[in-house]
Scaffold this active site. Structure first.
Site, PDB file in Angstrom:
ATOM      1  NE  ARG A 114      -3.979   0.154   1.374  1.00 52.87           N
ATOM      2  CZ  ARG A 114      -5.196  -0.153   1.832  1.00 52.87           C
ATOM      3  NH1 ARG A 114      -5.590   0.279   3.008  1.00 52.87           N
ATOM      4  NH2 ARG A 114      -5.998  -0.897   1.100  1.00 52.87           N
ATOM      5  CG  ASP A 169      -0.020 -11.424   6.076  1.00 55.49           C
ATOM      6  OD1 ASP A 169       1.074 -11.125   5.564  1.00 55.49           O
ATOM      7  OD2 ASP A 169      -0.123 -12.220   7.026  1.00 55.49           O
ATOM      8  CG  ASP A 281     -13.793   5.148   6.172  1.00 57.07           C
ATOM      9  OD1 ASP A 281     -15.013   5.431   6.231  1.00 57.07           O
ATOM     10  OD2 ASP A 281     -13.201   4.992   5.092  1.00 57.07           O
ATOM     11  CD  GLU A 301      -6.833   4.418   4.458  1.00 58.53           C
ATOM     12  OE1 GLU A 301      -6.855   4.216   3.242  1.00 58.53           O
ATOM     13  OE2 GLU A 301      -7.587   3.845   5.271  1.00 58.53           O
TER      14      GLU A 301
END
Length: 408
Positions: A114, A169, A281, A301
């Site tokens: 990411r 993972d 979120d 995030e």
């Protein structure tokens, strides 16, 4: 795409130079990505570099909605400490007194890299803090039974892949999708009412487990508000700063957002509940499911320290927003799912705490989502995907819903 495996001993032509631009879906970029990542993995402490590293099945870069870029890949390596010399030392003694070499098979792991969004991608958020995500995911995984993917490595040096990245993972399961919203079509609608009730209970239990992690500000000190400042005040101030950031290019103020900030200040709770680790979120679109059971809890995030009701308000508002869109387009949706009083009752039973001032946090969720949507509209305008709306409030998809809430 060429899926051949690249050995760690094959050195890329530009291995000692930073990438000048982000990886794209082109074949050359994917090959270079594979080579660079192979060399980088070979340098991890957990990996026996002498045995080689192979990377295969590299996916093309996927944007998760303007906040990050993900690349899926398979990696095969032999664990460190299992070379022939080391294996002899740790092997079992034979009847003759000799040490038999211990055979350690290479392991293949499905992973995700990411990466931060590109500088020229008109990102939705001003900061993409990989260190915070890494720390929060590790803390939640270590302090709960929740299926949070294991984060293996964090690389802050942009020279490796052109940007900082983390490797975790890969999870399996399916998520209720955002586009089109899961209330319009998809597997959630195909469930019977009992299955949806079970999915609701399991989803609320995720919030309860996150919020019961003890002393979250000690576990992730970077999330703690400034000394003497409440977590809620810090959270709202950060949202105000974020809103001001979204207006910096065009200076356009959004009236419904301005009024919502005024509403928040006017209706500030007299007392707030315990400050917990807030997922940020918190919604079912960030959960993978196997049937009705969560198989992964994703997207950290926006994690922070906040009253528990910040997550609860967001969780309920997001579903109601989708449900209102379904009704507007003559779809039945799932009106029985996530009924407020039922969710609150389930949450209170699981945590033993009392939910306070939920209507305030529900409106606050609408405000937060409005700021995000106004930035997304600006992004679409920037890339020529739409014309500027006739009225500033129309930069917010759900402006009528938010206006109605603050009027009430």
């Amino acid at each position: 795409m060429n899926d051949h495996a690249t050995q760690a001993t094959s050195t890329p032509t530009r291995s000692d130079e930073p990438l000048n631009q982000r990886i794209t879906s082109g074949e050359a970029d994917l090959d270079e990505f594979r080579e660079r990542l192979t060399l980088w993995l070979a340098g991890r402490d957990e990996v026996d570099s002498d045995a080689g590293v192979e990377i295969s099945a590299v996916s093309r870069p996927e944007s998760s909605g303007m906040s990050n870029i993900s690349v899926l890949f398979d990696a095969t390596w032999t664990p460190a400490g299992s070379s022939s010399a080391d294996a002899t030392r740790v092997g079992a003694a034979s009847p003759a007194g000799l040490v038999e070499p211990k055979t350690v098979e290479p392991q293949t792991v499905q992973l995700v890299a990411r990466m931060c969004p590109e500088d020229d991608a008109f990102p939705v958020f001003p900061v993409y803090d990989l260190q915070k995500q890494f720390d929060v995911m590790r803390v939640v995984r270590e302090n709960t039974e929740l299926p949070v993917p294991r984060v293996r490595w964090l690389e802050q040096d942009p020279a490796v892949l052109g940007t900082p990245f983390l490797v975790m993972d890969r999870a399996t399961g399916r998520a209720p999708v955002d586009n089109p919203p899961y209330v319009f079509d998809g597997w959630l609608l195909e469930m019977d009412p009992q299955q949806r009730r079970e999915l609701q209970r399991e989803s609320v239990a995720i919030l309860a487990a996150i919020h019961q992690i003890p002393a979250p500000a000690d576990l992730v000190s970077s999330l703690a508000p400034a000394p003497g400042m409440s977590a809620l005040r810090a959270h709202v101030d950060e949202q105000r700063a974020y809103y001001e950031w979204t207006t910096r290019e065009d200076g356009l103020q959004i009236p419904v957002i301005e009024r919502a900030f005024d509403w928040i200040d006017t209706h500030w709770p007299a007392e707030t509940g315990p400050e917990v680790l807030s997922w940020g979120d918190a919604r079912i679109g960030n959960i993978l499911y196997e049937g009705t059971r969560p198989s992964a809890v994703l997207d950290w995030e926006m994690a922070t320290i906040a009253p528990a009701e910040v997550d609860l308000g967001w969780f309920l508002y997001f579903h109601d927003l989708f449900q209102e869109l379904a009704v507007a387009f003559d779809f039945p949706g799932t009106p029985e799912l996530f009924e407020h009083s039922e969710v609150v009752e389930q949450y209170e039973q699981l945590t033993g705490s009392t939910v306070r001032d939920l209507p305030f946090y529900y409106v606050y969720a609408g405000l937060r989502q409005a700021v995000i949507l106004s930035r997304i509209t600006r992004r679409r305008i920037h890339f020529g995907e739409q014309e500027p709306p006739a009225h500033p409030d129309e930069y917010v998809l759900h402006h009528a819903m938010l206006a109605r809430l603050i009027a009430d």
